[in-house]
Design a protein around this motif. Structure first.
Motif, PDB file in Angstrom:
ATOM      1  N   PRO A   1     -27.850  11.713 -11.784  1.00 12.78           N
ATOM      2  CA  PRO A   1     -27.614  10.279 -11.891  1.00 12.78           C
ATOM      3  C   PRO A   1     -26.628   9.961 -13.016  1.00 12.78           C
ATOM      4  N   VAL A   2     -25.731   9.051 -12.724  1.00 20.02           N
ATOM      5  CA  VAL A   2     -24.748   8.610 -13.708  1.00 20.02           C
ATOM      6  C   VAL A   2     -25.190   7.286 -14.333  1.00 20.02           C
ATOM      7  N   SER A   3     -25.600   6.384 -13.474  1.00 16.99           N
ATOM      8  CA  SER A   3     -26.061   5.064 -13.913  1.00 16.99           C
ATOM      9  C   SER A   3     -27.153   4.610 -12.954  1.00 16.99           C
ATOM     10  N   SER A   4     -27.535   3.354 -13.046  1.00 17.66           N
ATOM     11  CA  SER A   4     -28.582   2.853 -12.149  1.00 17.66           C
ATOM     12  C   SER A   4     -28.107   2.761 -10.704  1.00 17.66           C
TER      13      SER A   4
ATOM     14  N   GLN B   1     -30.521  17.632 -28.100  1.00 14.43           N
ATOM     15  CA  GLN B   1     -29.470  17.661 -27.086  1.00 14.43           C
ATOM     16  C   GLN B   1     -29.258  16.251 -26.529  1.00 14.43           C
ATOM     17  N   GLU B   2     -28.005  15.947 -26.201  1.00 14.70           N
ATOM     18  CA  GLU B   2     -27.670  14.670 -25.569  1.00 14.70           C
ATOM     19  C   GLU B   2     -26.773  14.953 -24.381  1.00 14.70           C
ATOM     20  N   VAL B   3     -27.224  14.581 -23.194  1.00 19.27           N
ATOM     21  CA  VAL B   3     -26.480  14.848 -21.968  1.00 19.27           C
ATOM     22  C   VAL B   3     -26.369  13.556 -21.166  1.00 19.27           C
ATOM     23  N   ARG B   4     -25.163  13.210 -20.780  1.00 16.26           N
ATOM     24  CA  ARG B   4     -24.923  12.071 -19.900  1.00 16.26           C
ATOM     25  C   ARG B   4     -23.754  12.410 -18.985  1.00 16.26           C
ATOM     26  N   ALA B   5     -23.860  12.002 -17.734  1.00  7.48           N
ATOM     27  CA  ALA B   5     -22.725  12.083 -16.814  1.00  7.48           C
ATOM     28  C   ALA B   5     -21.933  10.790 -16.960  1.00  7.48           C
ATOM     29  N   VAL B   6     -20.633  10.917 -17.162  1.00  8.14           N
ATOM     30  CA  VAL B   6     -19.771   9.778 -17.470  1.00  8.14           C
ATOM     31  C   VAL B   6     -18.680   9.670 -16.412  1.00  8.14           C
ATOM     32  N   GLU B   7     -18.469   8.467 -15.903  1.00  4.03           N
ATOM     33  CA  GLU B   7     -17.361   8.268 -14.967  1.00  4.03           C
ATOM     34  C   GLU B   7     -16.027   8.487 -15.672  1.00  4.03           C
TER      35      GLU B   7
END
Length: 442
Positions: free
Chosen positions: A251-254, A139-145
């Motif tokens: 969290p989206v980024s740092s 699985q690959e999950v990322r929150a993206v703007e």
């Protein structure tokens, strides 16, 4: 519901509910704005493919077509990319589509990969935690703007692809010649193929006979917390469940953290544009909830808090119009708006774009029956995918929005801790998109 393509039908495009949040884009006019249609004319400008709407679906579709050698013109009603809004979560099927259109790695480098999720009750008690690596390998999950996604897609399009300030006013079928589109400024374009990517309240979809999406009884607040000195959270999705309400943050980024609140409401309520009022309304809903959530919300600038009524459209076989008819086809939210409970709205729009691009490879500019067959194949393949997901997303949302205290106790003490399995729940993300091979390749 009958659909007429022979009689002229007039539809005014609705302004975006977030039009007040429009922000400048780094896509400069010199590089990306298509020369505006030059006012009223007896002879409309002729184009093979016109995409209506420069949102995620529209830009991804235009880029998919570009990848297979098909030129398109994108009509966008705003004077720039509509980069308002916050963030969206993409699962591995969404990343598979982004890889296919050539922007996956560029986006990955900017956003954190999420490692798992934690479920809590509104009093902060942990109900369950999952590791994606252990429970859902691959699985690959990322929150993206949303802003970054749109700008990235737009930056990969050829110059003179997007026409801003091009609000559709009128649409009429012109027989074998194509479909006539008239804009607010009186300019006209005759398109062989129109691809409607104009959002949940798509006027083109309405013209095709689709009903307005149905409000599902929930509204959502969304925002993006800013941490210039670095956010303190692990790369984990955090869900919090209450009675008739749930919230979450990721969290989206740092330096950025996305959050949402979904709450029951018998009606969407009055439309509020005052950013201070929106933020206070959101905070008032969760004053007694875990402090971590409140901290993220407090770190959110008022002008990036939005409120949205949630809606969907069920594409019942035999009752809903087809996604394609007489040279007009619908994509993304214009066709199958769905609630965000599975995180599949944007993912499915990206899938649509890739599948449609693959189907149209090598047929644009050819015999009309080949294009018709490609659109028919797209419709059948995508309907089988999006109709079950729309229903499932609706049902999951209804279950999670329970208000009855006994039922909520069952959810928190039995269903989530003992019955929920992450792997089966995410099985729908295993979808594989077709490869976008350039026209002429073997």
């Amino acid at each position: 519901m009958a659909t007429s393509f022979s009689s002229p039908l007039l539809h005014l495009l609705r302004p975006s509910p977030f039009s007040a949040s429009l922000r400048p884009t780094r896509i400069t006019p010199e590089r990306r704005i298509f020369t505006p249609f030059a006012g009223p004319s007896d002879n409309p400008r002729k184009e093979e493919v016109v995409v209506v709407g420069a949102g995620i679906a529209g830009l991804a579709t235009a880029l998919s077509l570009h990848r297979v050698g098909v030129r398109s013109v994108v009509l966008e009603q705003g004077d720039s990319l509509r980069t308002g809004g916050t963030s969206l979560t993409l699962f591995k099927n969404g990343w598979r589509a982004l890889d296919d259109i050539g922007v996956g790695d560029e986006l990955r480098s900017q956003f954190l990969q999420i490692q798992g999720l934690v479920m809590r009750s509104e009093d902060g008690r942990e109900l369950r935690s999952f590791s994606f690596k252990e429970e859902a390998p691959g699985q690959e999950v990322r929150a993206v703007e949303r802003r970054v996604l749109l700008e990235t897609l737009a930056s990969r399009l050829p110059p003179n692809t997007i026409s801003f300030s091009s609000r559709l006013k009128y649409i009429e079928r012109q027989g074998s010649e194509g479909t006539l589109l008239e804009l607010d400024d009186g300019s006209r374009v005759l398109a062989k193929l129109v691809i409607a990517c104009d959002g949940v309240h798509s006027p083109v979809a309405k013209w095709m006979g689709f009903s307005e999406p149905n409000y599902v009884g929930h509204c959502a607040f969304r925002g993006l917390g800013l941490y210039p000195d670095g956010q303190p959270f692990k790369p984990t999705v955090n869900y919090i469940y209450g009675r008739g309400m749930r919230a979450g943050f990721v969290p989206v980024s740092s330096t950025k953290v996305y959050w949402f609140i979904c709450f029951n409401s018998p009606s969407p309520g009055p439309r509020t544009s005052d950013p201070y009022v929106l933020k206070q309304e959101a905070l008032d809903l969760v004053r007694s909830w875990p402090q971590e959530l409140l901290d993220v919300m407090q770190k959110t600038p008022e002008d990036v808090v939005i409120k949205t009524p949630l809606a969907d459209r069920w594409l019942w076989p035999g009752f809903s119009p087809p996604a394609w008819a007489n040279g007009v086809v619908v994509v993304g939210d214009a066709w199958h708006p769905m609630t965000p409970n599975l995180g599949q709205g944007a993912c499915c729009a990206l899938e649509d774009a890739v599948v449609l691009g693959s189907k149209l490879r090598g047929v644009i500019g050819g015999r009309s029956e080949l294009i018709d067959q490609a659109l028919s194949d797209y419709t059948q393949e995508r309907w089988a995918r999006v109709f079950p997901l729309t229903i499932r997303a609706n049902l999951v949302g209804s279950l999670l929005q329970w208000e009855n205290p006994v039922v909520c106790s069952f959810r928190n003490n039995i269903m989530i801790p003992k019955l929920v399995r992450l792997g089966p729940f995410l099985e729908h993300t295993n979808f594989e998109c077709e490869l976008l091979e350039p026209a002429g390749s073997p």
